[in-house]
Design an enzyme around this catalytic site. Structure first.
Site, PDB file in Angstrom:
ATOM      1  N   ASP A 279       0.862  -1.222  -0.143  1.00  0.00           N
ATOM      2  CA  ASP A 279       0.118   0.225   0.095  1.00  0.00           C
ATOM      3  C   ASP A 279       0.796   1.218   0.075  1.00  0.00           C
ATOM      4  O   ASP A 279       0.452   2.281  -0.846  1.00  0.00           O
ATOM      5  CB  ASP A 279      -0.977   0.084   1.359  1.00  0.00           C
ATOM      6  CG  ASP A 279      -2.006   1.085   1.130  1.00  0.00           C
ATOM      7  OD1 ASP A 279      -2.445   1.365   0.180  1.00  0.00           O
ATOM      8  OD2 ASP A 279      -2.181   1.724   2.476  1.00  0.00           O
TER       9      ASP A 279
ATOM     10  N   ARG B 103      -9.665   9.493 -13.963  1.00  0.00           N
ATOM     11  CA  ARG B 103      -9.356   9.867 -12.564  1.00  0.00           C
ATOM     12  C   ARG B 103      -8.582   8.677 -11.791  1.00  0.00           C
ATOM     13  O   ARG B 103      -8.068   8.541 -10.756  1.00  0.00           O
ATOM     14  CB  ARG B 103     -10.167  10.216 -11.746  1.00  0.00           C
ATOM     15  CG  ARG B 103     -10.722  11.706 -11.991  1.00  0.00           C
ATOM     16  CD  ARG B 103     -12.069  12.129 -10.988  1.00  0.00           C
ATOM     17  NE  ARG B 103     -11.651  12.139  -9.693  1.00  0.00           N
ATOM     18  CZ  ARG B 103     -12.406  11.913  -8.444  1.00  0.00           C
ATOM     19  NH1 ARG B 103     -13.657  11.333  -8.986  1.00  0.00           N
ATOM     20  NH2 ARG B 103     -12.053  11.850  -7.352  1.00  0.00           N
TER      21      ARG B 103
END
Lengths: 247, 247
Positions: free
Chosen positions: A166, A211
């Site tokens: 992450d 996006r």
């Protein structure tokens, strides 16, 4: 304030802040330029956790030198200029101001610390450094897993591996697309990682669609021969004004 | 030794060991029965991190009492017997022996600590307790997120959320299927979690197919009204002899 800043956000790593500061001065090659513009609260300067310390083993140091030596190269005329790679600094608290005094956040939580940098004992938990390569749109992370990251006996916790994935893909996503939030992480665990191992995380851009930024990440042995974990990550861009001004 | 035990394993939480000990005495209602059978090395008894401490806020305590009161119920005759829920103890190091002296692992790494229990300061990092319900094949976790879990300013790191999901579903998977390893985690981040929040993680069995156990998990506000994160997890069963004897 927290709510207004994060309304609609999913997740945004504190690491993004150091990148944003870094990106605002692309010619700077370290943390000095950033910290020199910070208010006295941060002086003399915050500790950069991405620099070598006594806990780094030979393999960690070898890889660090390998990428660090490519951050600055000499021209034929003997002048120094930026190389293909850039080392990213790493702090354990929110940087309130970026270079130039841009106000980033009103949240001051004196006790809060970045999850991956919350233990000060060198070598005990996450030891890592990230390098980015703009031209190849790649990011690498050298990671040494300490004894406080245990899951299965003698091995790294799946959550600690997810945390590194992450962090690395989130930093890479911010580098590629500006401020982003994590929308999805899909992680396949292939083989366990013994505590104390030094690993390579390689993050690469898959595609950008509006996006959305899609990134892949592999966790391997340092020579790349052994695949431990692989993952895909989806990041969604957020507007800078939303981030900085909470509007 | 580590290699022979984990050959072919992906990930197996240390939590599994406490469950295995617990399961071997289904009539016992706490950690006392386990620790009383442990060798002197662990005496007087290891700290059970799943018990309340001074850092637990009112919401954490309220939910703890809610589930804990259902772990033991009174019959019409006034006798006490097991209720629908069971609290699982939680330790920060590998338990070498389970109840009855079954040898679980030769690995003794004196410094290693479970990732989710590696900080002793109450309330600073992960405060959590798990309850399982055998009949409903469900598992709940009450989780209070401390200030050392920061990702986005003032909010919980995506990796810390992944860590809790991995821990809860991994424990649930072991409870349902015996020793398992994590094969996959697929996590969707829906809305950020402010530091200091108390949350509910609910883990439920989707299906079992041969050696595979599929589990879903949701992270919500304590009243269930706000969805923060949802995930699916795949676990693969491993043989007990493989686990215990390394064969």
């Amino acid at each position: 304030m927290a709510k207004s800043i994060f309304k609609g956000f999913h997740r945004l790593s504190s690491l993004s802040y150091s990148i944003m500061a870094q990106l605002s001065h692309p010619a700077s090659s370290g943390s000095a330029r950033i910290s020199s513009a910070l208010p006295a609260f941060f002086s003399p300067k915050p500790r950069d956790f991405s620099l070598p310390n006594s806990s780094w083993g030979p393999e960690m140091m070898r890889l660090y030198e390998h990428y660090n030596s490519q951050c600055e190269v000499e021209t034929e005329g003997g002048e120094k200029c930026n190389g293909p790679w850039r080392r990213l600094p790493s702090y354990n608290r929110v940087i309130k101001y970026a270079t130039g005094g841009v106000y980033l956040s009103k949240i001051i939580q004196s006790k809060a610390r970045l999850f991956t940098r919350n233990i000060r004992e060198p070598g005990a938990a996450f030891e890592y450094v990230l390098f980015v390569n703009s031209e190849e749109q790649k990011c690498v992370c050298i990671f040494q897993a300490g004894h406080l990251l245990e899951g299965p006996p003698g091995h790294v916790h799946g959550g600690a591996i997810a945390t590194m994935i992450d962090s690395v893909t989130g930093t890479h996503g911010t580098f590629l697309s500006g401020p982003v939030m994590t929308g999805n992480l899909n992680i396949n665990y292939r083989s366990p990682i013994p505590l104390g191992s030094t690993l390579l995380l390689e993050s690469s851009l898959d595609k950008k669609e509006g996006r959305k930024t899609f990134i892949s990440c592999k966790v391997t042995s340092t020579d790349g021969s052994k695949l431990h974990t692989e993952a895909t990550a989806l990041f969604v861009s957020i507007s800078v004004s939303h981030l900085i001004l909470g509007k």
